[in-house]
Design a protein around this motif. Sequence first.
Motif, PDB file in Angstrom:
ATOM      1  N   LEU A 409       0.809  -1.212   0.000  1.00 28.95           N
ATOM      2  CA  LEU A 409       0.000   0.000   0.000  1.00 28.95           C
ATOM      3  C   LEU A 409       0.842   1.262   0.000  1.00 28.95           C
ATOM      4  O   LEU A 409       0.314   2.360  -0.218  1.00 28.95           O
ATOM      5  CB  LEU A 409      -0.935   0.000   1.219  1.00 28.95           C
ATOM      6  N   GLU A 410       2.148   1.139   0.262  1.00 30.20           N
ATOM      7  CA  GLU A 410       3.005   2.313   0.212  1.00 30.20           C
ATOM      8  C   GLU A 410       3.339   2.715  -1.217  1.00 30.20           C
ATOM      9  O   GLU A 410       3.774   3.848  -1.448  1.00 30.20           O
ATOM     10  CB  GLU A 410       4.298   2.039   0.991  1.00 30.20           C
ATOM     11  N   LEU A 411       3.160   1.821  -2.175  1.00 28.70           N
ATOM     12  CA  LEU A 411       3.402   2.150  -3.574  1.00 28.70           C
ATOM     13  C   LEU A 411       2.239   2.940  -4.136  1.00 28.70           C
ATOM     14  O   LEU A 411       1.130   2.928  -3.602  1.00 28.70           O
ATOM     15  CB  LEU A 411       3.603   0.865  -4.387  1.00 28.70           C
ATOM     16  N   ARG A 412       2.501   3.633  -5.242  1.00 29.40           N
ATOM     17  CA  ARG A 412       1.407   4.294  -5.948  1.00 29.40           C
ATOM     18  C   ARG A 412       0.442   3.244  -6.476  1.00 29.40           C
ATOM     19  O   ARG A 412       0.825   2.093  -6.706  1.00 29.40           O
ATOM     20  CB  ARG A 412       1.958   5.151  -7.088  1.00 29.40           C
ATOM     21  N   PRO A 413      -0.824   3.599  -6.694  1.00 26.55           N
ATOM     22  CA  PRO A 413      -1.833   2.589  -7.038  1.00 26.55           C
ATOM     23  C   PRO A 413      -1.453   1.705  -8.219  1.00 26.55           C
ATOM     24  O   PRO A 413      -1.733   0.513  -8.215  1.00 26.55           O
ATOM     25  CB  PRO A 413      -3.084   3.424  -7.331  1.00 26.55           C
ATOM     26  N   ALA A 414      -0.825   2.286  -9.251  1.00 26.77           N
ATOM     27  CA  ALA A 414      -0.500   1.519 -10.450  1.00 26.77           C
ATOM     28  C   ALA A 414       0.983   1.175 -10.533  1.00 26.77           C
ATOM     29  O   ALA A 414       1.454   0.774 -11.597  1.00 26.77           O
ATOM     30  CB  ALA A 414      -0.930   2.276 -11.704  1.00 26.77           C
ATOM     31  N   ALA A 415       1.712   1.334  -9.435  1.00 24.80           N
ATOM     32  CA  ALA A 415       3.156   1.105  -9.457  1.00 24.80           C
ATOM     33  C   ALA A 415       3.485  -0.315  -9.022  1.00 24.80           C
ATOM     34  O   ALA A 415       2.684  -0.998  -8.380  1.00 24.80           O
ATOM     35  CB  ALA A 415       3.862   2.107  -8.550  1.00 24.80           C
ATOM     36  N   TYR A 416       4.674  -0.738  -9.378  1.00 26.03           N
ATOM     37  CA  TYR A 416       5.186  -2.038  -8.957  1.00 26.03           C
ATOM     38  C   TYR A 416       6.697  -1.918  -8.811  1.00 26.03           C
ATOM     39  O   TYR A 416       7.328  -0.987  -9.338  1.00 26.03           O
ATOM     40  CB  TYR A 416       4.848  -3.130  -9.988  1.00 26.03           C
ATOM     41  N   ARG A 417       7.257  -2.855  -8.080  1.00 24.36           N
ATOM     42  CA  ARG A 417       8.715  -2.915  -7.984  1.00 24.36           C
ATOM     43  C   ARG A 417       9.146  -4.361  -7.826  1.00 24.36           C
ATOM     44  O   ARG A 417       8.420  -5.188  -7.264  1.00 24.36           O
ATOM     45  CB  ARG A 417       9.234  -2.065  -6.827  1.00 24.36           C
ATOM     46  N   ILE A 418      10.321  -4.637  -8.347  1.00 22.72           N
ATOM     47  CA  ILE A 418      10.873  -5.993  -8.353  1.00 22.72           C
ATOM     48  C   ILE A 418      12.031  -6.038  -7.363  1.00 22.72           C
ATOM     49  O   ILE A 418      12.923  -5.183  -7.401  1.00 22.72           O
ATOM     50  CB  ILE A 418      11.326  -6.387  -9.768  1.00 22.72           C
ATOM     51  N   ILE A 419      11.979  -7.029  -6.462  1.00 22.39           N
ATOM     52  CA  ILE A 419      12.930  -7.124  -5.360  1.00 22.39           C
ATOM     53  C   ILE A 419      13.839  -8.331  -5.581  1.00 22.39           C
ATOM     54  O   ILE A 419      13.362  -9.425  -5.899  1.00 22.39           O
ATOM     55  CB  ILE A 419      12.203  -7.262  -4.009  1.00 22.39           C
ATOM     56  N   LEU A 420      15.134  -8.123  -5.406  1.00 19.78           N
ATOM     57  CA  LEU A 420      16.111  -9.207  -5.476  1.00 19.78           C
ATOM     58  C   LEU A 420      16.877  -9.241  -4.169  1.00 19.78           C
ATOM     59  O   LEU A 420      17.615  -8.301  -3.847  1.00 19.78           O
ATOM     60  CB  LEU A 420      17.068  -9.006  -6.658  1.00 19.78           C
ATOM     61  N   LYS A 421      16.631 -10.286  -3.386  1.00 16.57           N
ATOM     62  CA  LYS A 421      17.281 -10.456  -2.090  1.00 16.57           C
ATOM     63  C   LYS A 421      17.089  -9.234  -1.198  1.00 16.57           C
ATOM     64  O   LYS A 421      18.020  -8.754  -0.539  1.00 16.57           O
ATOM     65  CB  LYS A 421      18.776 -10.758  -2.267  1.00 16.57           C
ATOM     66  N   GLY A 422      15.855  -8.714  -1.190  1.00 15.84           N
ATOM     67  CA  GLY A 422      15.506  -7.598  -0.328  1.00 15.84           C
ATOM     68  C   GLY A 422      15.857  -6.233  -0.874  1.00 15.84           C
ATOM     69  O   GLY A 422      15.585  -5.226  -0.226  1.00 15.84           O
ATOM     70  N   VAL A 423      16.459  -6.165  -2.063  1.00 19.82           N
ATOM     71  CA  VAL A 423      16.887  -4.899  -2.650  1.00 19.82           C
ATOM     72  C   VAL A 423      16.111  -4.667  -3.943  1.00 19.82           C
ATOM     73  O   VAL A 423      15.968  -5.579  -4.762  1.00 19.82           O
ATOM     74  CB  VAL A 423      18.407  -4.897  -2.930  1.00 19.82           C
ATOM     75  N   GLU A 424      15.630  -3.450  -4.129  1.00 22.60           N
ATOM     76  CA  GLU A 424      14.887  -3.128  -5.343  1.00 22.60           C
ATOM     77  C   GLU A 424      15.841  -3.065  -6.539  1.00 22.60           C
ATOM     78  O   GLU A 424      16.842  -2.338  -6.527  1.00 22.60           O
ATOM     79  CB  GLU A 424      14.178  -1.778  -5.184  1.00 22.60           C
ATOM     80  N   VAL A 425      15.526  -3.836  -7.586  1.00 25.99           N
ATOM     81  CA  VAL A 425      16.350  -3.838  -8.802  1.00 25.99           C
ATOM     82  C   VAL A 425      15.601  -3.272  -9.996  1.00 25.99           C
ATOM     83  O   VAL A 425      16.202  -3.079 -11.058  1.00 25.99           O
ATOM     84  CB  VAL A 425      16.823  -5.274  -9.124  1.00 25.99           C
ATOM     85  N   GLY A 426      14.327  -3.006  -9.834  1.00 24.23           N
ATOM     86  CA  GLY A 426      13.556  -2.437 -10.939  1.00 24.23           C
ATOM     87  C   GLY A 426      12.190  -1.997 -10.459  1.00 24.23           C
ATOM     88  O   GLY A 426      11.645  -2.550  -9.500  1.00 24.23           O
ATOM     89  N   SER A 427      11.646  -1.003 -11.113  1.00 27.87           N
ATOM     90  CA  SER A 427      10.323  -0.511 -10.756  1.00 27.87           C
ATOM     91  C   SER A 427       9.695   0.123 -11.980  1.00 27.87           C
ATOM     92  O   SER A 427      10.366   0.374 -12.992  1.00 27.87           O
ATOM     93  CB  SER A 427      10.399   0.502  -9.597  1.00 27.87           C
ATOM     94  N   GLY A 428       8.411   0.380 -11.902  1.00 27.84           N
ATOM     95  CA  GLY A 428       7.700   0.999 -13.012  1.00 27.84           C
ATOM     96  C   GLY A 428       6.232   1.146 -12.675  1.00 27.84           C
ATOM     97  O   GLY A 428       5.803   0.892 -11.542  1.00 27.84           O
ATOM     98  N   GLU A 429       5.477   1.571 -13.655  1.00 33.26           N
ATOM     99  CA  GLU A 429       4.033   1.721 -13.505  1.00 33.26           C
ATOM    100  C   GLU A 429       3.349   1.039 -14.678  1.00 33.26           C
ATOM    101  O   GLU A 429       3.854   1.051 -15.802  1.00 33.26           O
ATOM    102  CB  GLU A 429       3.631   3.201 -13.449  1.00 33.26           C
ATOM    103  N   ALA A 430       2.198   0.443 -14.391  1.00 34.65           N
ATOM    104  CA  ALA A 430       1.387  -0.219 -15.414  1.00 34.65           C
ATOM    105  C   ALA A 430      -0.060   0.203 -15.192  1.00 34.65           C
ATOM    106  O   ALA A 430      -0.547   0.160 -14.060  1.00 34.65           O
ATOM    107  CB  ALA A 430       1.529  -1.737 -15.336  1.00 34.65           C
TER     108      ALA A 430
END
Length: 695
Positions: A409-430
């Motif tokens: 719920l902390e992300l924007r409504p249409a946002a996503y992020r990809i986590i690798l071993k607890g670290v964000e490696v990519g994000s975007g909106e769809a």
Amino acid sequence: MNSLRLPAWINGVNSKALAAPILIVMMLGMMILPLPAFALDILFSFNIALSVIVLLTSLYTVKPLDFMVFPTVLLVSTMLRLSLNVASTRVVLTEGHTGPDAAGKVIEAFGHFLIGGNYTVGIVVFIILTIINFTVVTKGAGRIAEVGARFALDAMPGKQMAIDADLNAGLIGEQDARRRRTEVAQEAEFYGAMDGASKYVRGDAVAGIMVTVINIVGGLIVGMIQHDLDFGGALKNYTLLAIGDGLVAQIPSLIISIAAGVVVSRVASEQDIGGQLINQLLAKPQVLSITAGIIGGMGIIPGMPHIAFVLLAGALGGSAYLLAKRQKQQQAAPAKEPAAAVAAPEVEEATWQDVLPVDTLGLEVGYRLIPLVDKSQDGELLRRIKGIRKKFAQEVGFLSPAVHIRDNLELRPAAYRIILKGVEVGSGEAMPGHFLAINPGVVNGQLPGVPTTDPAFGLPAVWIDAAMRDQAQAMGYTVVDAGTVIATHLNHLITSNAADLLGRQEVQQLLDHLGKEAPKLVEDLVPKLLPLSSLQKVLQNLLSEGVHIRDMRTIIECLSEYAPHQQDPNELTALVRVALGRAIVQQIFPGTNELSVMTLDRNLERILMQAMNASGPDGAGIEPGLADTIVMRAEQAVRQQEQMGLTPVLLVPAPLRALLSRFLRRSLPQLKVLSHAELPDSKTIKVTSLVGGQA
């Protein structure tokens, strides 16, 4: 002296398992064999005790599934009563002329004590009990069971989907999900069985009436014709016996019917029936006070039984007063002890259970993207992720860790992020319901929409409405939906971070998989010649440069050949690359024999060889000016290759390959660095660009 021993098959049988067969044999015996009056007394007493046990058990159950055997109990108890009717009928007709105690003391007691020896009163009481059982209790319980069975079956798919959703969200484990699925199935089966079992009780009530009438008519015939009794004497004897027999069977039947109604009519709660009645029926002092007033008013009406009504009104009024006083004390208790009310709850001591493992690979989505990953809503992204992992395993050569999906719920409504071993490696909106039109560089117009950038490859793009999809494709755009955008981004990051996804566990699984086909090959390498950590490092080196490790047999054979003389993972990686040369070239140049490559300027190549010899294989001694020049010239050559539509590949001598690959990978990740030793002899080399530099 030898002790008496039972056969082995008897000792192996559970004593509880013998109860049902013994009961069935006993019922069959009562129907076939004549029983003495004393045996009937014992069996009638047992029937009454069984009905009371069933009723009390149903009152103390918290939920219907706590008494799952109840439908079977209904069948067994009904057959027991019918068997007793058959046995008692035989005794009544054969010995009824001797007196009212011919069929035992129990039937005689019911015929004299309960109805005062008056067979007319007995007939009326018997008919009333039968009507209550058949028309009121049994009919109502059967209707509730029928509706409950229908609702339980209709709700079963929704409950199963809710369990799957909780399991996918990580709220419950596999064991809890299996237990809840079993409970849902058992609940549906229970109500279905109760719907059918209620028909046993209805049939038993009808059978009781018919058996009583048959006993009376048959007794008159037998008494008057065979035993020369007058009509009055025969009617009195056989009617009392028949009515007593009917009451002995009908009262347990009514008790069982009440138990069936209690089981199917209760609503699931954490309390038994007694607790629910006390806590809900007698919980409000206002209700008791008003009831006491009404009953007391009726008691003072002339002609009414004043003592009974006034005593009951006093009891209700006193109960209301005590209940109201208790509630006031409970409400005042927190006010007297404010410190206790505001006291902070005791914090539990930290344990190792509080240390949560970090997911190797995770996907977090905003709330607008939840339908894409919700299994109950047929989330398409779940199927795409399964396809990504399957394709990755087939192409790269090992199974990537599972992608743990959760909402954030902390992300924007249409946002996503990809986590690798607890670290964000990519994000975007769809944007669900919209399409992403990606500009590959050859479009012939602009589209209205929300400008953005393709999250996977950084190409210019725009979010458009679904109605403009065909127009965008006609203009040369690559059009994909929101789920494909996330899946493509995830696939790109999984592929580019394959080396980080290959852990010790995955390497061991690779060896176990290969060991099924070539066990000796694996045993000779790990751990005899090479530790598992070194093998993992070699495989990670290959993956970090985009080399697939599907051909594990060749990799293991190469390491088995050189591991006795070389233990450095970097040197072993270079030797493995040579062994995999044909596969590496095929991966970069599929379907062609002519390899268009870039090479180093001869002077630059000589300078780099000298620098490497002076500083070692890590290239730490390269001057900063020379390093900047190499990067700049390499970028120019890569752009030239891409403009010609060719894959940027730099061909260098074997000693320089590892150095230049690590050096250029950060600024030019799309550049592949090959050595001369890695090229198959069957391939033709065509130099299209020259990377030069100044010393």
